[in-house]
Write a protein that holds these residues in place. Structure first.
Motif, PDB file in Angstrom:
ATOM      1  N   LEU A  22       0.716  -1.128  -0.200  1.00 30.36           N
ATOM      2  CA  LEU A  22      -0.048   0.042  -0.064  1.00 30.36           C
ATOM      3  C   LEU A  22       0.787   1.201   0.296  1.00 30.36           C
ATOM      4  N   GLU A  23       2.248   1.288   0.097  1.00 28.86           N
ATOM      5  CA  GLU A  23       2.993   2.377   0.260  1.00 28.86           C
ATOM      6  C   GLU A  23       2.976   3.417  -0.917  1.00 28.86           C
ATOM      7  N   GLU A  24       2.658   3.020  -2.240  1.00 30.81           N
ATOM      8  CA  GLU A  24       2.409   4.018  -3.295  1.00 30.81           C
ATOM      9  C   GLU A  24       1.045   4.606  -3.225  1.00 30.81           C
ATOM     10  N   TYR A  25       0.187   3.992  -2.483  1.00 32.15           N
ATOM     11  CA  TYR A  25      -1.084   4.543  -2.161  1.00 32.15           C
ATOM     12  C   TYR A  25      -1.454   5.384  -1.037  1.00 32.15           C
ATOM     13  N   GLY A  26      -0.523   5.802  -0.288  1.00 30.51           N
ATOM     14  CA  GLY A  26      -0.570   6.502   0.750  1.00 30.51           C
ATOM     15  C   GLY A  26      -1.378   5.534   2.043  1.00 30.51           C
ATOM     16  N   ASN A  27      -0.838   4.388   1.970  1.00 32.23           N
ATOM     17  CA  ASN A  27      -1.306   3.355   2.958  1.00 32.23           C
ATOM     18  C   ASN A  27      -2.647   3.360   3.092  1.00 32.23           C
ATOM     19  N   ARG A  28      -3.408   3.090   2.180  1.00 29.62           N
ATOM     20  CA  ARG A  28      -4.577   2.776   1.921  1.00 29.62           C
ATOM     21  C   ARG A  28      -5.003   2.095   0.635  1.00 29.62           C
ATOM     22  N   ILE A  29      -6.254   1.496   0.871  1.00 35.05           N
ATOM     23  CA  ILE A  29      -6.534   0.466  -0.352  1.00 35.05           C
ATOM     24  C   ILE A  29      -6.738   1.325  -1.731  1.00 35.05           C
ATOM     25  N   PRO A  30      -6.166   1.319  -2.555  1.00 35.75           N
ATOM     26  CA  PRO A  30      -6.511   2.286  -3.708  1.00 35.75           C
ATOM     27  C   PRO A  30      -7.811   1.791  -4.448  1.00 35.75           C
ATOM     28  N   GLN A  31      -8.388   2.873  -5.259  1.00 38.70           N
ATOM     29  CA  GLN A  31      -9.576   2.472  -5.946  1.00 38.70           C
ATOM     30  C   GLN A  31      -9.247   1.621  -7.293  1.00 38.70           C
ATOM     31  N   PHE A  32      -9.774   0.454  -7.322  1.00 39.91           N
ATOM     32  CA  PHE A  32      -9.158  -0.480  -8.353  1.00 39.91           C
ATOM     33  C   PHE A  32     -10.388  -0.381  -9.449  1.00 39.91           C
ATOM     34  N   GLN A  33      -9.885  -0.803 -10.543  1.00 40.02           N
ATOM     35  CA  GLN A  33     -10.900  -0.881 -11.840  1.00 40.02           C
ATOM     36  C   GLN A  33     -10.285  -1.983 -12.681  1.00 40.02           C
ATOM     37  N   PHE A  34     -11.320  -2.611 -13.257  1.00 44.56           N
ATOM     38  CA  PHE A  34     -10.920  -3.953 -14.089  1.00 44.56           C
ATOM     39  C   PHE A  34     -11.493  -3.838 -15.196  1.00 44.56           C
ATOM     40  N   GLU A  35     -10.541  -4.293 -16.493  1.00 45.92           N
ATOM     41  CA  GLU A  35     -11.286  -4.544 -17.629  1.00 45.92           C
ATOM     42  C   GLU A  35     -11.781  -5.966 -17.625  1.00 45.92           C
ATOM     43  N   VAL A  36     -12.821  -6.140 -17.687  1.00 43.59           N
ATOM     44  CA  VAL A  36     -13.486  -7.364 -17.609  1.00 43.59           C
ATOM     45  C   VAL A  36     -14.073  -8.064 -19.032  1.00 43.59           C
ATOM     46  N   ILE A  37     -13.909  -9.081 -19.382  1.00 41.32           N
ATOM     47  CA  ILE A  37     -14.447  -9.740 -20.732  1.00 41.32           C
ATOM     48  C   ILE A  37     -15.561 -10.699 -20.344  1.00 41.32           C
ATOM     49  N   ARG A  38     -16.482 -10.503 -21.032  1.00 41.14           N
ATOM     50  CA  ARG A  38     -17.540 -11.536 -20.911  1.00 41.14           C
ATOM     51  C   ARG A  38     -18.267 -11.621 -22.333  1.00 41.14           C
ATOM     52  N   PRO A  39     -17.899 -12.483 -23.066  1.00 40.10           N
ATOM     53  CA  PRO A  39     -18.462 -12.670 -24.610  1.00 40.10           C
ATOM     54  C   PRO A  39     -19.895 -13.020 -24.478  1.00 40.10           C
TER      55      PRO A  39
END
Length: 920
Positions: A140-157
């Motif tokens: 977490l060091e790069e994100y100010g010791n917090r859980i960052p906001q994650f986003q995901f490129e999801v594939i569902r054909p």
């Protein structure tokens, strides 16, 4: 004194809160989209302390703290194919640096092992029916010791196509290290080391990322055909050599050695350069081909090896043209290699001893014993000047054997200009050469490998020279009948439609309701052009004057029908000389061997099924669009073409007719094995890096209208999308086959009705809905099919108006159409496309200005500079001066942040000058 001091770095008193709304609905995805996750599980923060002594002996001890968390994020409802990219606080993660597990959401998925270990046996939910991602010990060091906001490129054909693909051809054939599963680098100088085969962040190399996605999208995939290319340099067979080439033959800096057929990088020729850029990538190194074969085997798939000839004939060459031109055309098709002069030219070598001599020169004299193998490397002990076709094919046969063998091996493809040449006795010398190579390849690879030749669709069934002789030659029958050949190979690019835009008015003679009418396309696989009729020339095609295919002399019209595979396969073949049929048949035995589509494909371009064999490539003389095409991209054209073929040939399809693909009485299988339909093509360069990285790969522009499946199998045709939405709501009996268009992705973000989910799609794509004899029909509003009503009489009111036409005022006519979308080539940033009336400003530069400001707020100054330059170019090109002061002020802010004070001041002065000029 300092030796007793202790200094502690920043430390958390408690974990900062991460919001995860209880009871929040999960979205349902169709296609591909960038989604935010919902936190469904997390551990307490793990603290790790590291103590070091600063300075020399006696310096203070410094304790620093790092924090880690394990967490799970739900993505969407339903089973997905996979996750491509992941962003944390807007920046893409290098997934190789983190422990990340993707659970696809199947109804039988098990609980994540970490969650099960933390929660205790029997206490961990499996979240079946929900796709989710688990991060294990994420720093977490790069994100100010917090859980960052994650986003995901999801594939569902959605739809059926991706599940029916069982074999694909793997491009590109010209890539020195693109087939290598491990990373390769080039060190250009001190501190300048470049990755050669890793252009994304979700796998260790490009090909691993590409194959991961291919298998995720095509769950029934069984085989991959690996393309490996050498380069021809002349259309005259007697003068043509085939060589492996490289882009750069610099001697040092490469982390992986390049060696092909005993040739080192320094000894290899380089590919041609046009406009300062290499025309092709180099030939894959032998080590990369062997490693690729091992990687595909590791995945449990079959492997086909496909030696492929590319023609490196640069523009402006001075080579004599065997077809009578001033010089040879640039980067031509390999099927144009022929004798000199070519057939039909004055003094042609065809039907003379010179044709045999030129074929001998083209093939060379390499023998199977000329390829020593040591430590998996294949050398060459023959003449160093022998760069003939035999060396090319036999090298890869030996390399395949050294790599542990392959399931299928091709001895060539689409060399139509060579297979149709005759010598003075009427024999076909290159066909004899192919037979010899087939036997030698069989001896090298053993009895279990399938061996074939990929004939062009205009070549496989026979040779009927257009010289008035009346000759009919089943010239490839000696090859197809040879015991070393396992199957009849066909590169199938036969046309399935004859659509023009005028047909929307209801005039299509083949009964098509649209350019990609599924029923129409299925019906033309064994009918229409190339079966019932042909066009005698360009003028006839434009006038739609169709000539029937017939055989008045012998009543065997199938002899001239490339689409009549069944008749060709089920009958004996009789050559004709001067129109007279020979008393004895050829060696072909009806139904003796299966037909294998060594290639099957269609460009993703408007009206692609009209002419599937053409492809976009601006550098090549073969660059072309299908007949009557607008040139616009159409993913639907490709999808419908391929689906039509699978429906026609596959017994599992609801549209299958047994007589279309009969069973052999000789080997007990179908004429065309659906498992052997090799779809053209999948690229080892992963989407969207290819085609987005235009500076890395010159052929990226070709992707938009080309035959590639990357970036298309992960999208969804609107018909399949509508059917999937309705099926998710329990609604059956829906016919969505007439819905046009396709979307990259579609997200239903909350529980809703089927109608509410479909209405935005219907508005965007112009879909209509009507009842069709009890079946709900979704259709493209542009499609034909409306019933014409003839009026025998019309009563006219003498006191009223019979015909009235009203012209709307300018202010009532839309002056601008605007489409907002998320751009997958720019990490799904919001974008807007505008079309305006002539003379109106587009406003595009104003929109781009907002994008610049957004990038500045995110601290991404490189992106801000790029967007700014694009905005200034558009403002200048479209005369949108009204936005220039704003853009110049933004430019000043960017420059100021970069520390470029002089440039910032100049930008401010330009803004003031422009504003004053506009006021004047």
């Amino acid at each position: 004194i300092n030796a007793t001091r202790r200094i502690e770095g920043p430390r958390l008193a408690s974990a900062p809160p991460f919001t995860a709304e209880d009871g929040a609905p999960l979205p349902r995805l169709y296609g591909t989209a960038r989604l935010g996750g919902t936190l469904i599980w997390a551990t307490r923060f793990e603290e790790a302390a590291t103590t070091t002594r600063q300075g020399f002996k006696g310096g203070p001890r410094v304790t620093e703290y790092a924090y880690f968390v394990s967490a799970a994020f739900a993505l969407c409802e339903g089973e997905i194919a996979g996750v491509r990219r992941i962003w944390a606080d807007g920046r893409e993660l290098d997934r190789m640096r983190h422990e990340i597990r993707v659970h696809r959401g199947g109804e039988d998925q098990d609980a994540d092992p970490l969650i099960a270990a933390k929660q205790g046996e029997g206490n961990a939910p499996a979240y079946r029916g929900t796709a989710y991602v688990v991060f294990e010990r994420f720093p977490l060091e790069e994100y100010g010791n917090r859980i960052p906001q994650f986003q995901f490129e999801v594939i569902r054909p959605a739809g059926r196509l991706h599940r029916q693909i069982r074999s694909v051809a793997l491009l590109p054939g010209s890539t020195e290290y693109g087939l290598l599963p491990r990373p390769a680098t080039y060190r250009a100088g001190p501190g300048d080391t470049r990755a050669l085969n890793r252009n994304m962040l979700h796998a260790p190399s490009d090909i691993v990322a590409s194959l991961d996605e291919l298998q995720a999208l095509c769950p029934n995939l069984e085989e991959i055909a690996v393309i490996v290319a050498w380069f021809g340099d002349d259309l005259r067979a007697g003068a043509c050599t085939l060589r492996p080439k490289v882009v750069d033959n610099a001697s040092s800096g490469w982390s992986e050695a390049w060696r092909v057929s005993g040739l080192t990088r320094q000894q290899a020729s380089t590919v041609s350069v046009v406009d300062g850029a290499s025309s092709y990538g180099g030939t894959p190194s032998d080590a990369s081909v062997a490693a690729c074969i091992a990687e595909i085997r590791r995945r449990g798939l079959k492997i086909a090896l496909y030696p492929f000839v590319m023609m490196d004939v640069a523009p402006g060459n001075a080579l004599p043209d065997p077809y009578g031109g001033e010089s040879q055309p640039a980067f031509p098709w390999r099927g144009r290699i022929t004798c000199d002069p070519a057939p039909g030219q004055a003094g042609t070598a065809d039907k003379t001893g010179a044709a045999r001599t030129q074929m001998t020169s083209f093939c060379g004299f390499a023998m199977p014993s000329n390829f020593p193998v040591s430590g998996g490397a294949v050398g060459f002990s023959g003449s160093g000047s022998d760069w003939g076709y035999r060396r090319f094919v036999l090298h890869y046969a030996h390399l395949a054997a050294a790599a542990g063998g392959v399931d299928t091996f091709l001895i060539g493809s689409e060399l139509r200009g060579l297979t149709t040449l005759r010598d003075e006795t009427g024999a076909f010398p290159f066909v004899a050469a192919l037979r010899q190579l087939a036997g030698e390849a069989r001896a090298i690879l053993g009895p279990h490998a399938d061996i074939t030749y990929g004939a062009d669709w205009s070549e496989y069934f026979g040779h009927q020279p257009d010289d008035g002789s009346g000759d009919v030659c089943f010239h490839l029958d000696p090859l197809w009948s040879d015991p070393a050949i396992s199957a009849v190979g066909i590169d199938n690019y036969m046309p399935l439609s004859d659509w023009r835009d005028g047909d929307y008015a209801g005039g299509n003679p083949d009964g098509f309701r649209g350019p990609y009418d599924p029923q129409g396309l299925r019906g033309q696989i064994a009918a229409g052009e190339g079966f019932d009729w042909y066009y005698a020339g360009t003028a006839a095609r434009y006038a739609r004057v169709r000539s029937p295919i017939s055989d008045g002399a012998h009543d065997k019209p199938w002899v001239f029908r490339p689409k009549d595979l069944v008749s060709w396969w089920q009958n004996r073949h009789y050559d004709r000389v001067g129109g007279v049929e020979a008393p004895a048949p050829t060696a072909w035995q009806p139904g003796s061997k299966p037909i294998r589509f060594t290639e099957l494909g269609c460009p993703a371009v408007d009206k692609g099924p009209n002419q599937p064999n053409v492809f976009p490539d601006a550098k090549s003389s073969e660059n072309a669009l299908p007949y009557f095409s607008s040139g616009g991209r159409s993913d639907l054209a490709q999808a419908r073409f391929l689906q039509a073929h699978f429906d026609h040939w596959n017994p599992e399809s609801p549209y299958f007719k047994p007589e279309s693909n009969p069973v052999s009485a000789v080997y007990g299988g179908r004429m065309v094995d659906p498992a052997g339909i090799c779809v053209w093509a999948w690229d080892a360069r992963p989407f969207p890096a290819f085609p987005a990285l235009a500076a890395t790969w010159r052929d990226g522009d070709n992707w938009h209208r080309g035959h590639w499946l990357n970036g298309r199998l992960s999208t969804v045709p609107t018909g399949d999308l509508a059917a999937a939405i309705l099926a998710d709501h329990g609604l059956e009996g829906i016919d969505a086959t007439q819905a046009g268009g396709s979307v990259a992705g579609y997200v239903v973000d909350a529980p809703t009705t089927a109608r509410a989910a479909l209405e935005p799609l219907a508005d965007l794509c112009g879909l209509g809905v009507r009842d069709d004899n009890g079946t709900l029909l979704l259709y493209d509003g542009m499609l034909t099919g409306a019933t014409t009503v003839e009026l025998p009489a019309l009563v006219v009111d003498e006191g009223g108006t019979t015909v009235e036409r009203t012209r709307a005022t300018d202010r009532d006519v839309p002056r601008e159409v605007e489409l907002a979308f998320a751009d997958p080539f720019r990490d799904y940033q919001s974008a807007i496309s505008r079309a305006t009336q002539p003379g109106e400003a587009s406003g595009a530069s104003e929109t781009l200005a907002y994008a610049v400001e957004a990038a500045m707020l995110a601290g991404d100054w490189d992106a801000a500079q790029h967007q700014l330059e694009e905005a200034l170019q558009i403002a200048s090109a479209h005369g949108e001066r009204v936005y220039l002061p704003q853009l110049f002020l933004i430019e000043a802010a960017v420059c100021r942040t970069r520390g470029e004070s002089d440039a910032a001041g100049a930008a401010v002065r330009r803004a003031v000058d422009e504003a004053r000029a506009q006021e004047a």
